[in-house]
Design a protein around this motif. Structure first.
Motif, PDB file in Angstrom:
ATOM      1  N   PHE A 128       9.539  15.887   6.007  1.00 42.09           N
ATOM      2  CA  PHE A 128       8.502  15.062   5.396  1.00 42.09           C
ATOM      3  C   PHE A 128       8.009  15.669   4.093  1.00 42.09           C
ATOM      4  O   PHE A 128       8.209  16.852   3.817  1.00 42.09           O
ATOM      5  CB  PHE A 128       7.331  14.833   6.358  1.00 42.09           C
ATOM      6  CG  PHE A 128       6.393  15.999   6.531  1.00 42.09           C
ATOM      7  CD1 PHE A 128       5.235  16.105   5.763  1.00 42.09           C
ATOM      8  CD2 PHE A 128       6.643  16.986   7.482  1.00 42.09           C
ATOM      9  CE1 PHE A 128       4.363  17.166   5.927  1.00 42.09           C
ATOM     10  CE2 PHE A 128       5.774  18.041   7.660  1.00 42.09           C
ATOM     11  CZ  PHE A 128       4.627  18.134   6.876  1.00 42.09           C
ATOM     12  N   ALA A 129       7.395  14.808   3.285  1.00 45.24           N
ATOM     13  CA  ALA A 129       6.759  15.219   2.035  1.00 45.24           C
ATOM     14  C   ALA A 129       5.443  14.470   1.907  1.00 45.24           C
ATOM     15  O   ALA A 129       5.263  13.392   2.487  1.00 45.24           O
ATOM     16  CB  ALA A 129       7.663  14.905   0.842  1.00 45.24           C
ATOM     17  N   LEU A 130       4.518  15.023   1.151  1.00 43.07           N
ATOM     18  CA  LEU A 130       3.260  14.349   0.854  1.00 43.07           C
ATOM     19  C   LEU A 130       3.446  13.464  -0.377  1.00 43.07           C
ATOM     20  O   LEU A 130       4.030  13.899  -1.367  1.00 43.07           O
ATOM     21  CB  LEU A 130       2.153  15.363   0.604  1.00 43.07           C
ATOM     22  CG  LEU A 130       1.918  16.416   1.697  1.00 43.07           C
ATOM     23  CD1 LEU A 130       0.766  17.335   1.296  1.00 43.07           C
ATOM     24  CD2 LEU A 130       1.655  15.770   3.043  1.00 43.07           C
ATOM     25  N   VAL A 131       2.971  12.231  -0.308  1.00 42.27           N
ATOM     26  CA  VAL A 131       3.089  11.288  -1.432  1.00 42.27           C
ATOM     27  C   VAL A 131       1.776  10.521  -1.585  1.00 42.27           C
ATOM     28  O   VAL A 131       0.988  10.425  -0.642  1.00 42.27           O
ATOM     29  CB  VAL A 131       4.252  10.285  -1.232  1.00 42.27           C
ATOM     30  CG1 VAL A 131       5.577  11.000  -1.070  1.00 42.27           C
ATOM     31  CG2 VAL A 131       3.989   9.369  -0.040  1.00 42.27           C
ATOM     32  N   THR A 132       1.568   9.939  -2.747  1.00 41.50           N
ATOM     33  CA  THR A 132       0.326   9.200  -2.980  1.00 41.50           C
ATOM     34  C   THR A 132       0.475   7.695  -2.799  1.00 41.50           C
ATOM     35  O   THR A 132      -0.471   7.023  -2.419  1.00 41.50           O
ATOM     36  CB  THR A 132      -0.208   9.460  -4.399  1.00 41.50           C
ATOM     37  OG1 THR A 132       0.758   9.002  -5.356  1.00 41.50           O
ATOM     38  CG2 THR A 132      -0.496  10.934  -4.609  1.00 41.50           C
ATOM     39  N   ASP A 133       1.631   7.139  -3.122  1.00 45.20           N
ATOM     40  CA  ASP A 133       1.871   5.695  -3.099  1.00 45.20           C
ATOM     41  C   ASP A 133       0.981   4.991  -4.126  1.00 45.20           C
ATOM     42  O   ASP A 133       1.444   4.595  -5.179  1.00 45.20           O
ATOM     43  CB  ASP A 133       1.674   5.127  -1.700  1.00 45.20           C
ATOM     44  CG  ASP A 133       2.286   3.737  -1.546  1.00 45.20           C
ATOM     45  OD1 ASP A 133       3.110   3.348  -2.393  1.00 45.20           O
ATOM     46  OD2 ASP A 133       1.962   3.046  -0.572  1.00 45.20           O
ATOM     47  N   ASP A 134      -0.305   4.843  -3.823  1.00 48.53           N
ATOM     48  CA  ASP A 134      -1.214   4.115  -4.711  1.00 48.53           C
ATOM     49  C   ASP A 134      -2.491   4.926  -4.935  1.00 48.53           C
ATOM     50  O   ASP A 134      -3.211   5.221  -3.977  1.00 48.53           O
ATOM     51  CB  ASP A 134      -1.614   2.761  -4.106  1.00 48.53           C
ATOM     52  CG  ASP A 134      -0.412   1.907  -3.758  1.00 48.53           C
ATOM     53  OD1 ASP A 134       0.409   1.648  -4.648  1.00 48.53           O
ATOM     54  OD2 ASP A 134      -0.292   1.494  -2.585  1.00 48.53           O
ATOM     55  N   VAL A 135      -2.772   5.275  -6.196  1.00 46.64           N
ATOM     56  CA  VAL A 135      -4.051   5.915  -6.546  1.00 46.64           C
ATOM     57  C   VAL A 135      -4.621   5.166  -7.748  1.00 46.64           C
ATOM     58  O   VAL A 135      -3.998   5.110  -8.796  1.00 46.64           O
ATOM     59  CB  VAL A 135      -3.895   7.410  -6.883  1.00 46.64           C
ATOM     60  CG1 VAL A 135      -5.270   8.010  -7.206  1.00 46.64           C
ATOM     61  CG2 VAL A 135      -3.250   8.171  -5.735  1.00 46.64           C
ATOM     62  N   MET A 136      -5.803   4.605  -7.575  1.00 42.71           N
ATOM     63  CA  MET A 136      -6.381   3.791  -8.636  1.00 42.71           C
ATOM     64  C   MET A 136      -7.037   4.657  -9.710  1.00 42.71           C
ATOM     65  O   MET A 136      -7.366   5.822  -9.485  1.00 42.71           O
ATOM     66  CB  MET A 136      -7.377   2.806  -8.035  1.00 42.71           C
ATOM     67  CG  MET A 136      -6.729   1.935  -6.957  1.00 42.71           C
ATOM     68  SD  MET A 136      -7.667   0.474  -6.577  1.00 42.71           S
ATOM     69  CE  MET A 136      -7.432  -0.442  -8.087  1.00 42.71           C
ATOM     70  N   ALA A 137      -7.241   4.061 -10.872  1.00 44.64           N
ATOM     71  CA  ALA A 137      -7.688   4.808 -12.045  1.00 44.64           C
ATOM     72  C   ALA A 137      -9.062   5.441 -11.861  1.00 44.64           C
ATOM     73  O   ALA A 137      -9.336   6.505 -12.420  1.00 44.64           O
ATOM     74  CB  ALA A 137      -7.686   3.903 -13.277  1.00 44.64           C
ATOM     75  N   ASP A 138      -9.948   4.826 -11.085  1.00 46.47           N
ATOM     76  CA  ASP A 138     -11.269   5.425 -10.889  1.00 46.47           C
ATOM     77  C   ASP A 138     -11.213   6.620  -9.944  1.00 46.47           C
ATOM     78  O   ASP A 138     -12.122   7.451  -9.932  1.00 46.47           O
ATOM     79  CB  ASP A 138     -12.270   4.389 -10.374  1.00 46.47           C
ATOM     80  CG  ASP A 138     -11.882   3.782  -9.037  1.00 46.47           C
ATOM     81  OD1 ASP A 138     -10.674   3.645  -8.779  1.00 46.47           O
ATOM     82  OD2 ASP A 138     -12.781   3.444  -8.249  1.00 46.47           O
TER      83      ASP A 138
END
Length: 570
Positions: free
Chosen positions: A259-269
């Motif tokens: 496994f790896a750590l991922v963000t997928d979706d991080v919004m600008a704020d």
């Protein structure tokens, strides 16, 4: 031997031994040359610059192999500026959002923009544009075999992006997704095939993996982790899967290689305050050792994507690295990219390098909406009628299908005054003029309205509200601004975020964009939205590959079967 940089007296993370060793590190040009402490070796080195590490911690640059730049609602250039202070030096981006709006032109523009960035941005070929099929949703662009064939020739491409169309993958050998996978296997068999398979198990999961899809980033449980890893899947752990029970399962079974750590979706704020580094910190809080949190955010993602030139501090590897004062707090002090200092405690944001074509700013082909556009005709003239309702709950992007009874008068549905929101999707590319409606209840707004063209993944105009007046105000603000996000209450706009590039991306500096998104988030909470990510919760109500019932411009979609459902159950 002359070297560019020598860092002495520093605790170096060795990915191969999975532990820190107090050593010296020498950089020659853009790569590591030497890691060690032998006195004879040190005398042979003649550094141009020497840094005293003061016993601090030196680790590889963070590598995020599953993410979408468009989820930050910004450009690759601005995204790069935002994440370098967080120690992120490499990402593999799946640009399927911009592809859904602008097709190949959008993908090529992002790749071109990435040539101006500090960090290295590689790409996955969007495999599911649209996420399902033209039968279930209307998009601005489409990616088929011809486009995939062209993208396979790009050096920036490192994988086939997440395969979402599960129904066509295992149910139709002649489907576009099966043809795309066959083409990838023929032309670039070394490419990985990334997946998207929430709540898929048993024989269906086996069929999915059999097709060559061997990675998944969706929400997990210990049960799904065991089944997927047992069957050869690589798991990408994003924040919503980072529960204590999941972390404990991975630790107890020594599954660090899988496994790896991922963000997928991080919004600008949110991105101003953290990115992949935040997941590393959270993993440590939930029990993962700092060494293994670093390992699964540097070495395993690099190995997964075949990025053999990075992800470790060793001779010949690209000199992307971070200096930390404290492991548990994981506070980034300095970031080096290609052996050069790129962050030293201060963030200096630049304006966008603006080269996007004019047509990218004119993708919302909709006239302003009127009251009549929201009339919902019913199969009966008067009386009660049973309706399908989308239920949002438990802070999840998953939904449930419910049934409720509403009133009908003169052949029209009376939804105002009931404890539900009306949701509407309006096709905005000027292709067919589709418009569909549904009802939503649960952890959503309790008053006012919200509208956006950032609607997974087709990005048509979607508006949800408790009353017609506010829905029209919110929707028309988005139309007037060539795309974006807005909220309304008492007939007035509460907040608005302009997303003029394709209706999903801003060309503003990311700190300015982040400020607007923060106000949008506050407005949604004021309207009663109860979710850890209110903005993305609303945006995913239109995602027809995320369980269990969603809405597109073609109608209500039952995700598991790919059926188009009527709003009415009778």
């Amino acid at each position: 031997m002359e070297v560019n940089l020598l860092i002495k007296n520093v605790n170096v993370f060795n990915c191969y031994l999975k532990r820190f060793i107090k050593e010296n590190v020498a950089v020659l040009e853009d790569k590591f040359l030497y890691v060690g402490g032998n006195a004879h070796d040190m005398r042979e080195l003649s550094p141009k610059e020497v840094i005293d590490g003061e016993g601090k911690f030196l680790i590889p640059g963070l590598i995020d192999i599953h993410m979408h730049i468009e989820s930050s609602m910004t450009t690759p250039f601005q995204f790069s500026q935002a994440v370098i202070p967080h120690g992120v030096t490499t990402v593999v981006a799946d640009p399927h959002e911009i592809a859904n709006v602008l097709g190949m032109e959008g993908i090529k523009a992002f790749i071109e923009d990435s040539k101006n960035t500090i960090i290295d941005i590689f790409y996955g070929i969007p495999s599911s544009v649209p996420s399902t099929s033209a039968t279930l949703e209307t998009t601005g662009g489409r990616i088929k075999e011809e486009e995939v064939y062209e993208l396979l020739h790009y050096n920036e491409v490192k994988c086939l992006g997440e395969v979402m169309n599960f129904v066509d993958l295992i149910g139709d050998e002649n489907s576009t997704i099966n043809k795309i996978i066959s083409l990838v296997k023929e032309k670039r068999p070394e490419l990985l095939i990334e997946g998207h398979c929430p709540k898929i198990e048993g024989l269906n999961l086996a069929k999915y993996i059999y097709k060559g899809v061997d990675g998944d980033h969706t929400q997990q449980s210990p049960k799904s982790l065991e089944e997927k890893i047992k069957n050869g899947m690589f798991i990408e752990i994003q924040e919503k899967s980072m529960s204590e029970e999941n972390i404990k399962y991975l630790m107890d079974n020594n599954l660090y290689e899988h496994f790896a750590l991922v963000t997928d979706d991080v919004m600008a704020d949110k991105i101003i305050d953290g990115h992949l580094n935040r997941l590393v910190k959270n993993a440590i809080i939930r029990g993962l050792s700092p060494e293994m949190a670093i390992y699964t955010s540097t070495f395993t993602p690099a190995r997964r994507m075949g990025l053999k030139d990075r992800g470790a501090i060793a001779p010949g590897k690209i000199a992307d690295f971070i200096l930390l004062n404290n492991l548990e707090e994981f506070k980034v002090e300095k970031v080096y990219k290609n052996g050069k200092l790129t962050y030293n405690g201060k963030l200096h944001l630049k304006e966008n390098i603006n080269f996007y074509p004019e047509k990218f700013y004119n993708t919302v082909c909709l006239e302003k909406l009127k009251k009549e556009d929201f009339d919902i005709k019913t199969p009966i003239k008067q009386g009660d009628i049973k309706c399908r309702v989308i239920e949002v709950k438990d802070g999840s992007t998953f939904t449930e299908e419910k049934e409720e009874t509403l009133k009908v008068r003169d052949g029209k549905l009376l939804w105002e005054g009931f404890p539900y929101c009306l949701i509407g999707v309006f096709e905005r590319y000027g292709k067919n003029g589709n418009r569909t409606f549904g009802l939503v209840k649960g952890d959503i707004i309790k008053e006012g309205a919200v509208a956006t063209t950032w609607a997974h993944d087709h990005h048509n105009l979607m508006v949800m509200g408790k009353n017609l007046e506010d829905m029209i105000v919110a929707a028309n603000w988005v139309i007037e601004n060539s795309g974006g996000y807005s909220t309304a209450k008492n007939g007035e706009v509460l907040s608005g975020v302009e997303l003029k590039i394709g209706g999903i991306v801003s060309d503003e500096r990311i700190d300015i964009l982040g400020g607007k998104l923060k106000k949008l988030r506050e407005a949604l909470r004021e309207l009663g939205y109860n979710h850890h990510n209110e903005i993305m919760s609303f945006s995913t109500l239109s995602l027809p590959v995320s369980p269990s019932i969603k809405i597109t411009d073609k109608g209500l979609i039952r995700v598991k079967t790919g059926e188009i459902l009527s709003l009415f159950t009778e």
